[in-house]
Each structure stands twice: as structure tokens, then as C-alpha cells.
Write a protein that holds these residues in place. Sequence first.
Motif, PDB file in Angstrom:
ATOM      1  N   LYS A  94      -4.372  -5.194   7.273  1.00  0.00           N
ATOM      2  CA  LYS A  94      -4.892  -4.535   8.631  1.00  0.00           C
ATOM      3  C   LYS A  94      -6.412  -4.248   8.629  1.00  0.00           C
ATOM      4  CE  LYS A  94      -2.414  -1.387  10.627  1.00  0.00           C
ATOM      5  NZ  LYS A  94      -1.803   0.014  10.836  1.00  0.00           N
ATOM      6  N   GLU A  95      -6.857  -3.551   7.309  1.00  0.00           N
ATOM      7  CA  GLU A  95      -8.262  -3.331   7.236  1.00  0.00           C
ATOM      8  C   GLU A  95      -8.555  -3.085   5.896  1.00  0.00           C
ATOM      9  OE1 GLU A  95     -10.048   1.056   8.151  1.00  0.00           O
ATOM     10  OE2 GLU A  95      -8.813   0.458   9.755  1.00  0.00           O
ATOM     11  N   GLU A  96      -9.575  -3.568   5.464  1.00  0.00           N
ATOM     12  CA  GLU A  96     -10.201  -3.746   4.208  1.00  0.00           C
ATOM     13  C   GLU A  96     -11.798  -3.173   4.098  1.00  0.00           C
ATOM     14  OE1 GLU A  96      -9.534  -7.139   0.757  1.00  0.00           O
ATOM     15  OE2 GLU A  96     -10.042  -7.739   2.752  1.00  0.00           O
ATOM     16  N   THR A 126     -10.699   0.850  -0.241  1.00  0.00           N
ATOM     17  CA  THR A 126      -9.231   0.856   0.060  1.00  0.00           C
ATOM     18  C   THR A 126      -8.797  -0.342   1.102  1.00  0.00           C
ATOM     19  OG1 THR A 126      -9.959   1.986   2.140  1.00  0.00           O
ATOM     20  CG2 THR A 126      -9.508   3.286   0.595  1.00  0.00           C
ATOM     21  N   THR A 127      -7.732  -0.625   1.104  1.00  0.00           N
ATOM     22  CA  THR A 127      -7.370  -1.684   1.727  1.00  0.00           C
ATOM     23  C   THR A 127      -6.045  -1.146   2.568  1.00  0.00           C
ATOM     24  OG1 THR A 127      -7.711  -3.293   0.220  1.00  0.00           O
ATOM     25  CG2 THR A 127      -5.929  -3.927   1.893  1.00  0.00           C
ATOM     26  N   GLU A 128      -5.856  -1.427   3.914  1.00  0.00           N
ATOM     27  CA  GLU A 128      -4.758  -0.721   4.430  1.00  0.00           C
ATOM     28  C   GLU A 128      -3.852  -2.243   5.003  1.00  0.00           C
ATOM     29  OE1 GLU A 128      -4.754   2.910   7.285  1.00  0.00           O
ATOM     30  OE2 GLU A 128      -4.676   1.248   8.249  1.00  0.00           O
ATOM     31  N   THR A 135       2.947   1.699   6.930  1.00  0.00           N
ATOM     32  CA  THR A 135       1.598   1.371   6.278  1.00  0.00           C
ATOM     33  C   THR A 135       1.338   1.792   5.133  1.00  0.00           C
ATOM     34  OG1 THR A 135       0.773   1.520   8.789  1.00  0.00           O
ATOM     35  CG2 THR A 135      -0.844   1.773   7.312  1.00  0.00           C
ATOM     36  N   ARG A 156      -1.559   2.235   2.026  1.00  0.00           N
ATOM     37  CA  ARG A 156      -3.068   2.271   1.662  1.00  0.00           C
ATOM     38  C   ARG A 156      -3.334   1.985   0.339  1.00  0.00           C
ATOM     39  NH1 ARG A 156      -5.591   6.670   4.637  1.00  0.00           N
ATOM     40  NH2 ARG A 156      -5.774   5.206   6.197  1.00  0.00           N
ATOM     41  N   THR A 166       1.112   5.618   4.375  1.00  0.00           N
ATOM     42  CA  THR A 166       0.528   6.561   5.338  1.00  0.00           C
ATOM     43  C   THR A 166       1.196   6.088   6.575  1.00  0.00           C
ATOM     44  OG1 THR A 166      -1.318   5.052   6.127  1.00  0.00           O
ATOM     45  CG2 THR A 166      -1.722   6.478   4.037  1.00  0.00           C
ATOM     46  N   GLY A 224      -0.771   5.183   9.195  1.00  0.00           N
ATOM     47  CA  GLY A 224      -1.922   4.331   9.835  1.00  0.00           C
ATOM     48  C   GLY A 224      -2.811   5.287  10.254  1.00  0.00           C
ATOM     49  N   GLN A 227      -2.351  10.843   6.241  1.00  0.00           N
ATOM     50  CA  GLN A 227      -1.564  10.674   4.976  1.00  0.00           C
ATOM     51  C   GLN A 227      -0.474  11.680   4.941  1.00  0.00           C
ATOM     52  OE1 GLN A 227      -4.627  11.414   2.214  1.00  0.00           O
ATOM     53  NE2 GLN A 227      -5.024   9.429   1.631  1.00  0.00           N
TER      54      GLN A 227
END
Length: 154
Positions: free
Chosen positions: A58-60, A64-66, A88, A90, A101, A103, A106
Motif C-alpha cells: 500500500k505504502e512504502e 516503514t511499509t504498509e 492492514t 505496518r 493497524t 490503516g 494503531q
Amino acid sequence: MKKTNKQYVPDLVSLQLLGELNYRRIGRIMRGQEKALEWHFSIHTNGDQESRLRLSLKEESKFTTEIALEFGPQTKKKLLFETSLSMTIRLYHDVSIAEITDGHRQYSGSYPYPNDAMLHRDEKFRLNQQLADLLELCLKHGHRLDHPLPFQFA
């Protein structure tokens, strides 16, 4: 007799250990395809039940990476209850910990009980244990789908 209401105290050592082990499990699942944007797995269990697990980036960022996780049975039968699961995750690369999490926030280490959201006192630990169980199921009984066919969770 007077009832005492003991306050729940989260076991931070166990929670951190679980996060470290989940980080390693995800690393083993992604091994050899770290640059991919999605990872697909088919999982066969007792009774010829087939389930699918999909991890999507999803996100990097640098630390962190999600990742989105979806899991559910592969069946044509109409079921009377919800059987799919999504969450999701993390990944914190600087401390090698993975945690669930939702999204955008937390989960807290503990919640008062009872509460309006019906969360368990140890909700964070239980969710991360569920992640551990899913990852272990995938590692023990799953195989990677290099060219996944389109599918929908039941």
C-alpha cells in the motif's frame, strides 16, 4: 462479597516478540520477490478446502511499509456468514517489527472492558496473534501463485 476489578496490564515483552516473529514470517513469505507489489498464495487444508491469501503493497517509506492482507476461502457455495478477512499491517524496518493497524491508527495496548466498540482488553495482542496464525498457515500449507487467476473471496 466485594468484586475487585483488576486492571489489565499488557504483556509488552510478548507483544514485541510476536511483532518480531511476524516481521520474520512476512520476510519468509516475500523471499525472492521483495520488489513485487502483490503476493498471492493458495492454501490447502483438511477436507480439500482451498483458501487464498493476498498481500498488497500500500505504502512504502524509508523506515516503514504498509501492506494490505486479504484472506478467504475459495468456494462457489453461498455461505451464511462472513468468512473473509482483511487487515492492514505496518512493518517497521528499523526495529524489525510488524503490527496490525487499521490503516490510519494503531491499536492501543489495552482497552477498558466493557466498551462500546466491543474490543477485548488485549485486542492488539489478539489481532497480532491472528496475523501470526495466518502467516504460519500460509508458510506450512500454502504455495505461491506466480500467475494468479482472477478470483473473489466468498
